[in-house]
Write a protein that holds these residues in place. Structure first.
Motif, mmCIF file in Angstrom:
data_model
loop_
_atom_site.group_PDB
_atom_site.id
_atom_site.type_symbol
_atom_site.label_atom_id
_atom_site.label_comp_id
_atom_site.label_asym_id
_atom_site.label_seq_id
_atom_site.Cartn_x
_atom_site.Cartn_y
_atom_site.Cartn_z
ATOM 1 N N ARG A 69 0.840 -1.205 0.000
ATOM 2 C CA ARG A 69 0.000 0.000 0.000
ATOM 3 C C ARG A 69 0.879 1.261 0.000
ATOM 4 N NH1 ARG A 69 -3.622 -1.703 3.534
ATOM 5 N NH2 ARG A 69 -5.109 -2.224 1.898
ATOM 6 N N ARG A 70 1.948 1.225 0.807
ATOM 7 C CA ARG A 70 2.856 2.366 0.909
ATOM 8 C C ARG A 70 3.534 2.637 -0.433
ATOM 9 N NH1 ARG A 70 5.038 0.343 5.504
ATOM 10 N NH2 ARG A 70 6.856 -0.435 4.368
ATOM 11 N N VAL A 71 3.994 1.573 -1.104
ATOM 12 C CA VAL A 71 4.680 1.748 -2.390
ATOM 13 C C VAL A 71 3.709 2.290 -3.443
ATOM 14 C CG1 VAL A 71 5.736 0.499 -4.314
ATOM 15 C CG2 VAL A 71 6.499 0.054 -1.978
ATOM 16 N N LEU A 72 2.474 1.789 -3.440
ATOM 17 C CA LEU A 72 1.493 2.268 -4.425
ATOM 18 C C LEU A 72 1.108 3.722 -4.163
ATOM 19 C CD1 LEU A 72 -0.769 -0.920 -4.797
ATOM 20 C CD2 LEU A 72 0.869 -0.019 -6.473
ATOM 21 N N ARG A 73 1.191 4.164 -2.927
ATOM 22 C CA ARG A 73 0.957 5.585 -2.597
ATOM 23 C C ARG A 73 2.179 6.426 -3.004
ATOM 24 N NH1 ARG A 73 -2.924 6.950 1.319
ATOM 25 N NH2 ARG A 73 -1.513 8.529 2.128
ATOM 26 N N ARG A 74 3.336 5.898 -2.673
ATOM 27 C CA ARG A 74 4.569 6.618 -2.989
ATOM 28 C C ARG A 74 4.729 6.815 -4.498
ATOM 29 N NH1 ARG A 74 7.768 9.152 -4.179
ATOM 30 N NH2 ARG A 74 9.942 9.518 -3.612
ATOM 31 N N TYR A 75 4.199 5.860 -5.270
ATOM 32 C CA TYR A 75 4.318 5.911 -6.733
ATOM 33 C C TYR A 75 3.630 7.145 -7.317
ATOM 34 C CZ TYR A 75 3.809 4.411 -11.620
ATOM 35 O OH TYR A 75 3.836 4.343 -12.985
ATOM 36 N N VAL A 76 2.636 7.654 -6.620
ATOM 37 C CA VAL A 76 1.904 8.830 -7.113
ATOM 38 C C VAL A 76 2.074 10.026 -6.180
ATOM 39 C CG1 VAL A 76 0.199 7.590 -8.489
ATOM 40 C CG2 VAL A 76 -0.211 7.918 -6.033
ATOM 41 N N SER A 77 3.244 10.114 -5.557
ATOM 42 C CA SER A 77 3.513 11.240 -4.670
ATOM 43 C C SER A 77 4.561 12.148 -5.285
ATOM 44 C CB SER A 77 3.971 10.736 -3.295
ATOM 45 O OG SER A 77 2.890 10.115 -2.641
ATOM 46 N N SER A 78 4.452 13.417 -5.001
ATOM 47 C CA SER A 78 5.336 14.388 -5.639
ATOM 48 C C SER A 78 6.580 14.673 -4.809
ATOM 49 C CB SER A 78 4.580 15.699 -5.881
ATOM 50 O OG SER A 78 4.215 16.262 -4.633
ATOM 51 N N VAL A 79 6.590 14.205 -3.574
ATOM 52 C CA VAL A 79 7.739 14.506 -2.718
ATOM 53 C C VAL A 79 8.828 13.474 -2.952
ATOM 54 C CG1 VAL A 79 6.407 15.652 -0.952
ATOM 55 C CG2 VAL A 79 6.690 13.181 -0.848
ATOM 56 N N SER A 80 10.059 13.842 -2.671
ATOM 57 C CA SER A 80 11.130 12.857 -2.766
ATOM 58 C C SER A 80 11.287 12.186 -1.401
ATOM 59 C CB SER A 80 12.421 13.528 -3.223
ATOM 60 O OG SER A 80 12.648 14.715 -2.501
ATOM 61 N N GLY A 81 12.142 11.178 -1.352
ATOM 62 C CA GLY A 81 12.334 10.445 -0.091
ATOM 63 C C GLY A 81 11.192 9.495 0.160
ATOM 64 N N GLU A 82 10.930 9.183 1.404
ATOM 65 C CA GLU A 82 9.988 8.130 1.758
ATOM 66 C C GLU A 82 8.555 8.646 1.967
ATOM 67 O OE1 GLU A 82 10.326 4.736 1.974
ATOM 68 O OE2 GLU A 82 12.286 5.033 1.049
ATOM 69 N N GLY A 83 8.381 9.973 1.957
ATOM 70 C CA GLY A 83 7.047 10.532 2.206
ATOM 71 C C GLY A 83 6.075 10.182 1.092
ATOM 72 N N ALA A 84 4.771 10.357 1.359
ATOM 73 C CA ALA A 84 3.765 10.073 0.347
ATOM 74 C C ALA A 84 2.607 11.045 0.526
ATOM 75 C CB ALA A 84 3.280 8.632 0.470
ATOM 76 N N ASP A 85 2.557 12.072 -0.331
ATOM 77 C CA ASP A 85 1.432 13.010 -0.261
ATOM 78 C C ASP A 85 0.318 12.620 -1.225
ATOM 79 O OD1 ASP A 85 2.518 13.595 -2.704
ATOM 80 O OD2 ASP A 85 3.094 15.659 -2.228
ATOM 81 N N CYS A 86 0.568 11.652 -2.095
ATOM 82 C CA CYS A 86 -0.410 11.181 -3.080
ATOM 83 C C CYS A 86 -0.939 12.328 -3.937
ATOM 84 C CB CYS A 86 -1.574 10.453 -2.411
ATOM 85 S SG CYS A 86 -1.095 8.901 -1.653
ATOM 86 N N ALA A 87 -0.105 13.335 -4.151
ATOM 87 C CA ALA A 87 -0.544 14.522 -4.888
ATOM 88 C C ALA A 87 -0.908 14.200 -6.336
ATOM 89 C CB ALA A 87 0.549 15.597 -4.853
#
Lengths: 302, 302
Positions: A183-201
């Motif tokens: 779930r985390r990786v699929l969220r991170r895939y569509v996040s605009s931030v770098s690193g481990e964060g996930a904004d799902c922007a």
């Protein structure tokens, strides 16, 4: 067989002269073997074609046979073939660094990432689950991953973030993912931030909306609920989008959903591929949860 | 615990006095152990209740725990619970012929065939496919049936034909069915002729139309695409219709689609049950093919 391998002559004539100069390993490969001095790996020509070395043993021949059967099959809707599969342009003998003097046959396919300036890629792989005896062995192997529990596993990710930052988890890390990790990786895939964060922007633009991953997966699912031609054991879905285009526009962004890797496809014999379909529904649920949880438009920068 | 076992007192008081006289093995059982002098088996009371002996080992306790959790679960839509599951009325200690003097706990459930004058029954069973180690063993066992290939197997059929003729294939015959055989049995299940023929005269009434098997299975499927509460390994779907009513009316006929057998249900932990869902889609495809091939109204007698 001529110098262009067994490619249709007209196509070979058009492309043959430019071939040698341009072939190179794809920059954005996320799964499978990479071409090197010791190993054969896929090549691209930079103008839209992807060359996949025929695999050893039966696998290469089976993949070629699948592409030939699938390309010509009257019962495959053209829309499905065009939208969800790489186009097959025959096979071609190519010299390889790994075995000088021994040209090796390659499948000639569409380069699925052609035209994306900053491709962010994900690869989702299905478990093998045919009634053949090797299932037990494969099951044991898959028990270490999420394949049995989720019906799929994440086999590769490469995300291009702002300023060209690349997030690319290593394979052992992907193999060890549990449900929360997927779930985390699929969220991170569509996040605009770098690193481990996930904004799902980018979730609304990439996963949601017309032409997004979710609507494409649902169209594919509708076909799998009906089609009894092929069973896609061990196949993968390649996801791709253009990180530049999606950031600039907020919608669109060249979202791609393509099936690849057909060395273990079996005939359907009048039965749907419930193994692939089950995993596809599972993936759809993960992605639709992410779309539901995130706002429709990316939040404004503060 | 009182003489009525652990049933809610109010319910036990209402039913207790009529109990002993009426309990008997169900006439129409198609799968599982039958009650006899040597073996415990399910009992019915003839007024709508079904008593299932708690199974040995962990299985009985797990099935009871599932019914308790499921009955009380706030996230299960009431429509799904009412339409597709037997209602759970607690457990009750009952004397058994097999072990005189040792009352045995029974699950008290709705008798799913109550009210059908001439019940034609089918049982469809799902493979076990949990990530636990016993999977490999079960897979080997299932390889002899259609479970791996189709995602389900036909585990029991009992069809009441015209004039009371009964068609009931034996278990070894059902276990040996290949894909074509499963299709034949599913066609025979909705045929009005006796013997081995299949006119599918009841397909439109039983499988098709509003309230038919197909529309009920599709409603169930929609829930399985969303629900991540439970994984129904080794569960079965019980199909039932009233051969008298369906012949008389041409439509309707008390069609029932119910899930049963929950000794191997596992928690979903946020993941859909892709194993059950895949097999469900496979079953839907078989049945929708039969509906498509047959006319909407039964043919007139010559």
């Amino acid at each position: 067989m001529n110098e262009n391998g067994i490619l249709p002559p007209s196509y070979a004539a058009a492309c043959g002269r430019e071939r040698a100069a341009k072939l190179r390993p794809p920059e954005h490969q996320v799964a499978g073997h990479r071409a090197s001095a010791n190993k054969m790996g896929p090549l691209v020509d930079g103008s839209g074609l992807f060359y996949k070395p025929l695999q050893a043993g039966d696998r290469g021949e089976q993949e070629r046979a699948f592409y030939e059967a699938f390309s010509a099959h009257a019962a495959v809707p053209p829309r499905i073939r065009d939208a969800f599969f790489p186009r097959f342009h025959g096979t071609r003998l190519l010299p390889t660094e790994a075995r000088p003097g021994e040209p090796h046959p390659h499948l000639v396919l569409d380069d699925l990432l052609a035209g994306l300036q900053a491709p962010s890629i994900g690869a989702i792989t299905w478990p093998p689950s045919s009634p053949e005896p090797y299932v037990a062995k494969c099951l044991a192997k898959d028990r270490g991953t999420t394949s049995v529990l989720l019906g799929f596993r994440v086999s590769g990710v490469r995300v291009l973030g702002p300023g060209g930052a690349v997030w690319r988890p290593e394979r052992p890390e992907l193999k060890a993912l549990d449900t929360a990790g997927v779930r985390r990786v699929l969220r991170r895939y569509v996040s605009s931030v770098s690193g481990e964060g996930a904004d799902c922007a980018l979730a609304a633009a990439v996963y949601g909306g017309e032409g997004g991953v979710l609507s494409q997966l649902r169209e594919l699912k509708a076909w799998f609920e009906e089609q009894t031609l092929f069973h896609f054991y061990s196949a993968s879905i390649l996801l791709g989008y253009d990180a530049n285009a999606v950031s600039a526009n907020g919608v669109g962004g060249g979202v791609r959903v393509k099936l690849v890797d057909f060395a273990h496809v079996a005939e359907g014999d009048g039965v749907i591929d419930h193994n692939f379909l089950g995993g596809l529904c599972s993936l759809i649920k993960f992605i639709s949860d992410i779309v539901s949880e995130t706002p429709e438009t990316p939040p404004l920068a503060p």
